[in-house]
Design an enzyme around this catalytic site. Structure first.
Site, PDB file in Angstrom:
ATOM      1  N   ARG A   1     -83.991 -17.421  69.031  1.00  0.00           N
ATOM      2  CA  ARG A   1     -84.837 -16.814  69.884  1.00  0.00           C
ATOM      3  C   ARG A   1     -86.044 -16.350  69.173  1.00  0.00           C
ATOM      4  O   ARG A   1     -87.240 -16.341  69.473  1.00  0.00           O
ATOM      5  CB  ARG A   1     -84.310 -15.811  70.704  1.00  0.00           C
ATOM      6  N   THR A   2     -85.710 -15.652  68.099  1.00  0.00           N
ATOM      7  CA  THR A   2     -86.580 -14.578  67.320  1.00  0.00           C
ATOM      8  C   THR A   2     -87.530 -15.421  66.698  1.00  0.00           C
ATOM      9  O   THR A   2     -88.819 -15.522  66.921  1.00  0.00           O
ATOM     10  CB  THR A   2     -85.900 -14.018  66.525  1.00  0.00           C
TER      11      THR A   2
ATOM     12  N   LYS B   1     -84.199 -23.340  43.913  1.00  0.00           N
ATOM     13  CA  LYS B   1     -84.101 -23.665  42.828  1.00  0.00           C
ATOM     14  C   LYS B   1     -84.249 -22.274  41.921  1.00  0.00           C
ATOM     15  O   LYS B   1     -84.354 -22.147  40.871  1.00  0.00           O
ATOM     16  CB  LYS B   1     -85.733 -24.123  42.560  1.00  0.00           C
TER      17      LYS B   1
ATOM     18  N   ARG C   1     -86.794 -12.600  58.352  1.00  0.00           N
ATOM     19  CA  ARG C   1     -85.666 -12.569  58.553  1.00  0.00           C
ATOM     20  C   ARG C   1     -84.724 -12.789  57.381  1.00  0.00           C
ATOM     21  O   ARG C   1     -84.688 -13.852  56.693  1.00  0.00           O
ATOM     22  CB  ARG C   1     -85.080 -13.064  59.646  1.00  0.00           C
TER      23      ARG C   1
ATOM     24  N   HIS D   1     -83.656  -4.374  63.643  1.00  0.00           N
ATOM     25  CA  HIS D   1     -84.223  -5.638  64.427  1.00  0.00           C
ATOM     26  C   HIS D   1     -85.358  -4.820  65.531  1.00  0.00           C
ATOM     27  O   HIS D   1     -85.246  -4.984  66.680  1.00  0.00           O
ATOM     28  CB  HIS D   1     -83.346  -6.195  65.091  1.00  0.00           C
TER      29      HIS D   1
HETATM   30  C1  NCD Z   1     -79.614 -10.929  66.967  1.00  0.00           C
HETATM   31  C2  NCD Z   1     -79.806 -10.945  65.685  1.00  0.00           C
HETATM   32  O1  NCD Z   1     -80.021 -11.841  65.026  1.00  0.00           O
HETATM   33  O2  NCD Z   1     -79.578  -9.680  65.129  1.00  0.00           O
HETATM   34  N1  NCD Z   1     -80.242 -11.952  67.889  1.00  0.00           N
HETATM   35  C3  NCD Z   1     -81.643 -12.051  68.125  1.00  0.00           C
HETATM   36  O3  NCD Z   1     -82.229 -11.956  67.494  1.00  0.00           O
HETATM   37  N2  NCD Z   1     -81.963 -11.981  69.598  1.00  0.00           N
HETATM   38  C4  NCD Z   1     -78.261 -10.367  67.541  1.00  0.00           C
HETATM   39  C5  NCD Z   1     -77.171 -11.636  67.211  1.00  0.00           C
HETATM   40  O4  NCD Z   1     -77.419 -12.267  66.317  1.00  0.00           O
HETATM   41  O5  NCD Z   1     -76.116 -11.065  67.614  1.00  0.00           O
END
Ligand code: NCD
Length: 310
Positions: free
Chosen positions: A60-61, A89, A110, A138
């Site tokens: 999703r993100t 590398k 991320r 997040h």
């Molecule tokens: C979350 C994450 O990656 O922190 N996912 C997201 O971005 N919606 C929650 C999760 O992974 O449980």
């Protein structure tokens, strides 16, 4: 308007005031309305490039940032997982960020290390948006969560909330709890197995903000809240697999548990879900998690628009 947003890094939800978040929500309302009518008439970010540096898995993100950028007319570059990049590398994070900074106008990152987004922001000239740093923050997920609560209830403050699940390793849960220090809940119940208690810094932030919170059991709170925020046990962050085995499957929301719920109750989940929300909940009027996920695009569009201007 929006001047405070331009060029801004997004590292923690606590970087933002209530006024700024409300401005974001108004912008997201406009974007959402435009999307409903078939898309934006103008392409405010035409010619811009957004880098998506996902060192950790994401559905999703990453995809909603990509959709958001493209719907605004911006292009995207990036990767998911270090495979195929020079990180394989042995290139370090700083050098990777320097390159992305040279190529793009904004960087979404991320990474499994806490503090990685802040570190990237110190290196990059371009604004950096934290798409999740380890178990820490997040912030854009919290923005979507708050926006969804506002959509469901017409407001965020003064409601009764329960946050359920892995409050220790879950960054979405942490950011959501921190967000509630900005918009004061009436009550906040925290539901978690003993091994997955919220981290010190989150508890201190709640205390400092004077949020009334207490630990509770799932069955007790379902009838008492307007928002039930459920999260997955973050298996991949457990230092010891046996520790995970001990808590696995320890809570699960089912449709029959929601029978005594307030009419207004909305169940949220940042997704992905594993087994903590039974599929029977999906067809109840309380299930808001797919709408929440859909809000990822307008909220992230609003965010990119405010930061990159246009
Ligand atoms: C979350 C994450 O990656 O922190 N996912 C997201 O971005 N919606 C929650 C999760 O992974 O449980």
């Amino acid at each position: 308007m929006a001047s405070g947003w331009r060029g801004r890094d997004v590292i923690s939800i606590l970087d933002f005031t209530r006024g700024e978040l409300e401005e974001l929500f108004l912008e997201a309302d406009k974007v959402k309305m435009a999307l409903r009518r078939g898309g934006l008439q103008r392409r405010p970010l035409e010619g811009k490039l957004v880098a998506l540096a996902f060192f950790e898995p994401s559905t999703r993100t990453r995809m909603s940032f990509e959709a958001a950028a493209k719907r605004l007319g911006a292009g995207t570059i990036g990767f998911t997982g270090p495979e195929g990049t020079s990180v394989e590398k042995g290139e370090n994070l700083a050098d990777t960020i320097r390159m992305l900074d040279a190529y793009a106008d904004l960087i979404v990152i991320r990474h499994r290390y806490e503090g990685s987004a802040l570190y990237a922001a110190e290196i990059a000239e371009a604004p950096v948006v934290n798409g999740g740093d380890g178990r820490q923050h997040h912030p854009t997920q919290a923005m979507i969560d708050l926006y969804t609560v506002r959509e469901a209830h017409g407001r965020v403050e003064g409601l009764d909330y329960a946050v359920v699940g892995d409050l220790r390793y879950g960054r979405a849960a942490a950011s959501f709890m921190l967000a509630l220090t900005i918009f004061r809940p009436r009550r906040l119940y925290l539901v978690y197995p003993p091994q997955l208690a919220p981290r010190r810094e989150v508890v201190s932030a709640l205390e400092r903000a004077g949020v009334r919170f207490e630990r509770a059991e799932l069955e007790e709170v379902i009838g008492e809240v307007d928002v039930l925020y459920v999260t997955r046990i973050q298996r991949e962050r457990f230092p010891d697999p046996e520790e995970y085995e001990r808590v696995r499957g320890s809570y699960r929301v089912t449709a029959s548990m929601l029978e005594g719920a307030r009419d207004s109750l909305v169940v949220l989940h940042p997704l992905p879900r594993v087994d903590e929300i039974d599929h029977s909940v999906d067809s109840t009027r309380h299930a808001w998690y797919f709408r929440q996920a859909r809000n990822g695009v307008p909220v992230r569009m609003a965010l990119l628009k405010l930061i990159l201007g246009g």
